[in-house]
Enzyme design. Structure first.
Site, mmCIF file in Angstrom:
data_model
loop_
_atom_site.group_PDB
_atom_site.id
_atom_site.type_symbol
_atom_site.label_atom_id
_atom_site.label_comp_id
_atom_site.label_asym_id
_atom_site.label_seq_id
_atom_site.Cartn_x
_atom_site.Cartn_y
_atom_site.Cartn_z
ATOM 1 N N LYS A 171 0.853 -1.186 0.000
ATOM 2 C CA LYS A 171 0.000 0.000 0.000
ATOM 3 C C LYS A 171 0.882 1.228 0.000
ATOM 4 O O LYS A 171 2.017 1.185 0.499
ATOM 5 C CB LYS A 171 -0.894 0.029 1.248
ATOM 6 C CG LYS A 171 -2.127 0.894 1.071
ATOM 7 C CD LYS A 171 -3.227 0.164 0.337
ATOM 8 C CE LYS A 171 -4.418 1.054 0.093
ATOM 9 N NZ LYS A 171 -5.577 0.242 -0.364
HETATM 10 P P1 NAD Z 1 -12.806 8.367 -2.650
HETATM 11 O O1 NAD Z 1 -11.765 9.367 -2.333
HETATM 12 O O2 NAD Z 1 -13.254 8.196 -4.054
HETATM 13 O O3 NAD Z 1 -14.116 8.625 -1.780
HETATM 14 C C1 NAD Z 1 -14.122 8.804 -0.399
HETATM 15 C C2 NAD Z 1 -15.415 9.521 -0.062
HETATM 16 O O4 NAD Z 1 -15.556 9.604 1.362
HETATM 17 C C3 NAD Z 1 -15.449 10.957 -0.595
HETATM 18 O O5 NAD Z 1 -16.695 11.198 -1.197
HETATM 19 C C4 NAD Z 1 -15.256 11.805 0.654
HETATM 20 O O6 NAD Z 1 -15.861 13.081 0.561
HETATM 21 C C5 NAD Z 1 -15.930 10.919 1.699
HETATM 22 N N1 NAD Z 1 -15.492 11.229 3.054
HETATM 23 C C6 NAD Z 1 -14.282 11.654 3.457
HETATM 24 N N2 NAD Z 1 -14.288 11.842 4.789
HETATM 25 C C7 NAD Z 1 -15.518 11.542 5.218
HETATM 26 C C8 NAD Z 1 -16.149 11.546 6.484
HETATM 27 N N3 NAD Z 1 -15.495 11.913 7.583
HETATM 28 N N4 NAD Z 1 -17.440 11.152 6.557
HETATM 29 C C9 NAD Z 1 -18.117 10.784 5.457
HETATM 30 N N5 NAD Z 1 -17.573 10.766 4.232
HETATM 31 C C10 NAD Z 1 -16.299 11.138 4.119
HETATM 32 O O7 NAD Z 1 -12.257 6.985 -2.030
HETATM 33 P P2 NAD Z 1 -12.652 5.520 -2.457
HETATM 34 O O8 NAD Z 1 -11.705 5.071 -3.495
HETATM 35 O O9 NAD Z 1 -14.116 5.416 -2.685
HETATM 36 O O10 NAD Z 1 -12.244 4.721 -1.124
HETATM 37 C C11 NAD Z 1 -13.116 4.648 0.004
HETATM 38 C C12 NAD Z 1 -12.698 3.483 0.867
HETATM 39 O O11 NAD Z 1 -12.716 2.281 0.080
HETATM 40 C C13 NAD Z 1 -11.286 3.559 1.444
HETATM 41 O O12 NAD Z 1 -11.263 2.949 2.711
HETATM 42 C C14 NAD Z 1 -10.464 2.740 0.470
HETATM 43 O O13 NAD Z 1 -9.285 2.215 1.055
HETATM 44 C C15 NAD Z 1 -11.457 1.645 0.150
HETATM 45 N N6 NAD Z 1 -11.178 0.940 -1.107
HETATM 46 C C16 NAD Z 1 -11.143 1.591 -2.303
HETATM 47 C C17 NAD Z 1 -10.901 0.881 -3.480
HETATM 48 C C18 NAD Z 1 -10.924 1.526 -4.835
HETATM 49 O O14 NAD Z 1 -10.881 0.788 -5.842
HETATM 50 N N7 NAD Z 1 -11.006 2.828 -4.961
HETATM 51 C C19 NAD Z 1 -10.668 -0.502 -3.414
HETATM 52 C C20 NAD Z 1 -10.728 -1.151 -2.181
HETATM 53 C C21 NAD Z 1 -10.990 -0.412 -1.037
#
Ligand code: NAD
Length: 476
Positions: free
Chosen positions: A107
């Site tokens: 990561k």
């Molecule tokens: P992203 O940046 O696209 O979205 C995150 C969202 O959460 C944003 O809309 C942001 O405004 C919101 N956010 C931030 N702080 C917040 C809070 N305090 N309360 C409520 N909402 C809040 O990120 P993502 O890629 O969707 O990732 C989200 C989670 O999923 C993370 O934990 C990441 O590790 C996990 N994840 C992502 C992927 C991927 O393919 N992108 C894969 C596996 C896991």
């Protein structure tokens, strides 16, 4: 937020790991080898911006190299630190093993608020961070392959791929150095939606498991189930969109960084998404109630709670007030180990992160294979498949006409049957198969071992068994 009596994110992951290995027969040496993080590289680099030099701190952590390349996203957030990156790298090891993606766990993260920089500045910062990692082989198609995570997306992945190619002009597999790229830069159809799509498929698998449903005290189908989603980013948006538009779920609340929208009759996910894209806030959105204290909405009555934003949001401070009977961990580590214990005691079923959000790495695996094979999925077979189907349809119609039976194949059937699968269909089918198989492997343990009472422990047992077998095969 978590209080100071809670372990850190990495400690929390280790505690969950320890709980599972306590039920296994591993030597303590092997147990420790699997648990510890192999290496974490910290880099501080400067970029000239706005007339001055700005210094940034980034990390790339490699948890386990039992398989290579190692794989894991790159996160841009002010919350990034070594502990977080190591916890996320460990989860990647277990996740890849669970869904049989042939990677070790890694990561990366950059401690930055991406919203504070314009596109050109972000490109300079990303290219410089990538340069620092590439020159140490911490981005490399054979050794370490990043992907998007919080705060990054296909734009950043395209910059990283291009930076790698500039520094490795003769590497014919260079484009496979990172996944989650745009299609025109070597990406694969279905990667952007993959993690949210995987959350939907995880729920499909769960709702087919009568014993699992009974353990959660739920019944019936997904249609009409009330769902609360935290975070309408890449993962949360796609999960909420597919669950509402395709499965008939009611998204009763969307929690974002600046509050929550609530509507018992179900929010229009697409409209909320548009609103946020245009106004950069959920505030002002019509047709629903705004709740300023967004986090409190995690505690509202619903059937399914999907935290899809940050780690540690369900913790010792709120776990006993959570009403959802089913939590799907779309984010990594949204439930702390202390909260996990409280929720287990309450009978809440948790579909754990290492499974629930594995759709992203699964489709990243497909993209990496596509890049290494230099051909899009389905390109060789599609027309051939269509002509063979056409042969069968022609023959059925001839038989029907010759025998005087007068059967007609419906145009809808013919359309669907005659069309060979394109890349997106193949990707979705591969993802569905992966999610169903992985669910079965966990559920088998969950339902058949008296000493395993939750899906998370079952998931750890499946993945640790595979990682241990891999280390043993190497002679460790
Ligand atoms: P992203 O940046 O696209 O979205 C995150 C969202 O959460 C944003 O809309 C942001 O405004 C919101 N956010 C931030 N702080 C917040 C809070 N305090 N309360 C409520 N909402 C809040 O990120 P993502 O890629 O969707 O990732 C989200 C989670 O999923 C993370 O934990 C990441 O590790 C996990 N994840 C992502 C992927 C991927 O393919 N992108 C894969 C596996 C896991």
């Amino acid at each position: 937020m978590t209080d100071s009596t809670e372990p850190s994110f990495r400690e929390s992951v280790d505690m969950m790991f320890n709980r599972a290995v306590g039920l296994m027969d591993l030597s303590s040496g092997l147990e420790e080898k699997i648990r510890v993080c192999n290496a974490t590289y910290t880099v501080r680099f400067g970029v000239r911006l706005r007339g001055g030099i700005h210094t940034f701190t980034g990390y790339r952590s490699v948890h386990s190299e039992h398989m290579e390349p190692v794989k894991g996203g790159i996160r841009y957030s002010l919350g990034v630190n070594q502990d977080e990156v190591e916890a996320l790298a460990a989860l990647m090891t277990y996740k890849c093993a669970l869904v049989e993606a042939p990677f070790g766990g890694s990561k990366g993260g950059l401690c930055i608020d991406p919203r504070a920089y314009d596109e050109h500045e972000l490109e300079l910062i990303t290219r410089r961070f990538a340069y620092e990692l590439i020159k140490r082989d911490m981005i490399n198609p054979a050794q370490n392959v990043p992907a998007p995570d919080m705060g990054t997306g296909e734009r950043e992945m395209a910059w990283i791929a291009d930076q790698y190619k500039r520094m490795n002009t003769t590497d014919i597999n260079g484009v496979a150095c990172v996944t989650g790229k745009p299609i025109n830069a070597g990406g694969i159809h279905g990667r952007t939606e993959a993690t949210g799509r995987g959350v939907q498929f995880a729920l499909h698998a769960f709702f087919k498991d009568a014993k699992g449903l009974a353990k959660a005290g739920l019944e019936g189908k997904l249609k009409g189930k009330r769902v609360i989603v935290q975070g309408l980013g890449n993962v949360g948006y796609h999960a909420a969109k597919f669950l509402s538009e395709e499965d008939g779920c009611l998204i009763t609340a969307i929690i974002e960084r600046d509050g929550a929208l609530y509507d018992e009759t179900g929010l229009d996910v697409e409209a909320v998404h548009h609103w946020i894209a245009k106004h950069d806030t959920i505030k002002g959105y019509h047709d629903s109630t705004l709740i300023e204290d967004g986090a409190s909405v995690l505690e509202k009555d619903c059937d399914i709670l999907i935290p899809a934003a940050l780690e540690g949001v369900i913790n010792l401070g709120n776990a006993d007030r959570i009403k959802a009977p089913l939590i799907v961990e779309a984010a990594n580590g949204p439930v702390t180990s202390g909260a996990d214990e409280i929720l287990r005691d309450k009978g809440v079923v948790i579909i754990p992160d290492m499974y629930a959000n594995a759709g992203g790495v699964t489709v990243s695996y497909f993209e990496w294979v596509k890049n290494l094979s230099h051909i899009r999925f389905g390109r060789m077979q599609r027309r051939n498949e269509e002509s063979r189907h056409q042969l069968l349809v022609d023959e059925l119609e001839r038989l029907s006409a010759d025998s005087g039976v007068g059967w007609q194949l419906s145009p809808n059937f013919k359309d669907k049957y005659l069309r060979g699968a394109d890349e997106l269909e193949l990707v979705r089918s591969g993802l569905y198969d992966t999610m169903v198989d992985a669910y079965r492997s966990m559920a088998d343990i969950w339902h058949n071992r008296d000493d395993v009472t939750d899906l998370r422990t079952a998931a750890y047992l499946v993945s640790i068994t595979k990682v241990a077998a891999s280390y043993r095969a190497k002679g460790l």
